[in-house]
Write an enzyme that holds these catalytic residues in place. Structure first.
Site, PDB file in Angstrom:
ATOM      1  N   ILE A  39       7.433  -2.318   6.884  1.00 34.75           N
ATOM      2  CA  ILE A  39       7.358  -0.857   6.864  1.00 34.75           C
ATOM      3  C   ILE A  39       8.028  -0.291   5.621  1.00 34.75           C
ATOM      4  O   ILE A  39       9.213  -0.507   5.383  1.00 34.75           O
ATOM      5  CB  ILE A  39       8.006  -0.258   8.133  1.00 34.75           C
ATOM      6  CG1 ILE A  39       7.456  -0.935   9.399  1.00 34.75           C
ATOM      7  CG2 ILE A  39       7.777   1.254   8.167  1.00 34.75           C
ATOM      8  CD1 ILE A  39       5.960  -0.852   9.593  1.00 34.75           C
ATOM      9  N   LYS A  40       7.220   0.464   4.873  1.00 35.60           N
ATOM     10  CA  LYS A  40       7.747   1.095   3.660  1.00 35.60           C
ATOM     11  C   LYS A  40       8.386   2.425   4.044  1.00 35.60           C
ATOM     12  O   LYS A  40       7.731   3.293   4.637  1.00 35.60           O
ATOM     13  CB  LYS A  40       6.587   1.380   2.714  1.00 35.60           C
ATOM     14  CG  LYS A  40       6.644   0.593   1.438  1.00 35.60           C
ATOM     15  CD  LYS A  40       5.388   0.886   0.676  1.00 35.60           C
ATOM     16  CE  LYS A  40       5.550   0.628  -0.770  1.00 35.60           C
ATOM     17  NZ  LYS A  40       4.323   0.977  -1.497  1.00 35.60           N
ATOM     18  N   ILE A  41       9.653   2.559   3.674  1.00 37.00           N
ATOM     19  CA  ILE A  41      10.407   3.767   4.025  1.00 37.00           C
ATOM     20  C   ILE A  41      10.976   4.365   2.734  1.00 37.00           C
ATOM     21  O   ILE A  41      11.655   3.662   1.979  1.00 37.00           O
ATOM     22  CB  ILE A  41      11.601   3.407   4.954  1.00 37.00           C
ATOM     23  CG1 ILE A  41      11.131   2.596   6.169  1.00 37.00           C
ATOM     24  CG2 ILE A  41      12.417   4.625   5.316  1.00 37.00           C
ATOM     25  CD1 ILE A  41      10.787   3.369   7.398  1.00 37.00           C
ATOM     26  N   ALA A  46       3.181  -1.264   4.682  1.00 33.40           N
ATOM     27  CA  ALA A  46       2.484  -0.068   5.149  1.00 33.40           C
ATOM     28  C   ALA A  46       3.519   1.065   5.202  1.00 33.40           C
ATOM     29  O   ALA A  46       4.603   0.876   5.740  1.00 33.40           O
ATOM     30  CB  ALA A  46       1.907  -0.318   6.537  1.00 33.40           C
ATOM     31  N   THR A 102       0.871  -1.181   0.000  1.00 33.75           N
ATOM     32  CA  THR A 102       0.000   0.000   0.000  1.00 33.75           C
ATOM     33  C   THR A 102       0.907   1.229   0.000  1.00 33.75           C
ATOM     34  O   THR A 102       2.112   1.117   0.234  1.00 33.75           O
ATOM     35  CB  THR A 102      -0.892   0.035   1.260  1.00 33.75           C
ATOM     36  OG1 THR A 102      -0.057   0.183   2.422  1.00 33.75           O
ATOM     37  CG2 THR A 102      -1.713  -1.232   1.419  1.00 33.75           C
TER      38      THR A 102
END
Ligand code: E4P
Length: 216
Positions: free
Chosen positions: A82-84, A56, A27
């Site tokens: 975790i998307k960074i 996310a 997402t």
């Protein structure tokens, strides 16, 4: 190559997941904004459907802020990744989260140099954005091929997600080049499923069968 869905739409995920080819979901803030629902609720619903990594994305742009947000998102479910974004602050956050065993997906990657930095900082996934490179009249598949070659040569423990996919052809090319995963919008998955010759073939089988039944 695994297939992830690139969407925050829970109904689309439910429908496609039944077909058995979906191994995860990505997402991003733009995708979530379209759904007009609370992000945490959306993530909870997706994790209840899909067994696999669910990315996310954080919205803060400083490393301490990203880490704080990441901890909250990661607490939702063990499959949350975790998307960074790949910035200097993002690399610091990836490095810190690695020490806390929180998996990260380095996003907004447009070069092999950026992918190498993310992998070395400790990202579990890197997401090169193919379509957005092509939108700038550059050639994205060579960027993907460079990342695949460099990661294989140096045995980097980081998976490559071909992202920003615009066509079924791009999915096949990503597989041919050696991406570990492609994250694909629902519309492109629909295009991959359907072929006019399949519909024509099905119609002919049906008609031939019905004709034969009449003469029995
Ligand atoms: C990747 O994880 C992103 O969500 C996505 O692929 C971005 O694609 P876009 O360029 O179509 O917005």
């Amino acid at each position: 190559m695994q297939l992830f869905m690139d969407t925050a739409n829970v109904e689309e995920i439910r429908r496609m997941y039944e077909m058995g080819f979906v191994s995860g979901v990505t997402t991003n803030p733009s995708l979530v904004a379209r759904e007009k629902q609370d992000y945490t609720d959306i993530l909870r619903q997706i994790t209840a459907i899909v067994e696999g990594p669910i990315s996310a994305e954080v919205l803060k742009e400083d490393a301490p802020g990203m880490v704080e947000e990441a901890r909250k998102l990661a607490a939702i479910h063990p499959n949350i990744v975790i998307k960074i974004p790949l910035t200097a602050e993002g690399l610091k956050a990836i490095h810190q989260l690695k020490t806390e065993n929180i998996a990260t997906n380095a996003t907004l990657i447009f070069s092999a140099a950026q992918a190498l930095l993310a992998a070395r900082a400790g990202a579990r996934f890197v997401s090169p954005f193919l379509g957005r490179v092509d939108d700038m009249s550059n050639e994205s598949l060579s960027v993907l091929a460079d990342i695949v070659d460099v990661f294989a040569l140096h045995d980097l423990n980081c998976q490559i997600i071909a992202a920003s996919i615009r066509s079924p052809w791009q999915v096949v090319e990503a597989a041919r080049i050696g991406a570990d995963i492609a994250t694909v919008p629902t519309k492109i998955l629909e295009q991959m499923i359907h072929h006019p010759l399949t519909d024509i073939g099905l119609e002919r089988f049906r008609k031939d069968w019905e004709e034969a039944q009449k003469s029995l």
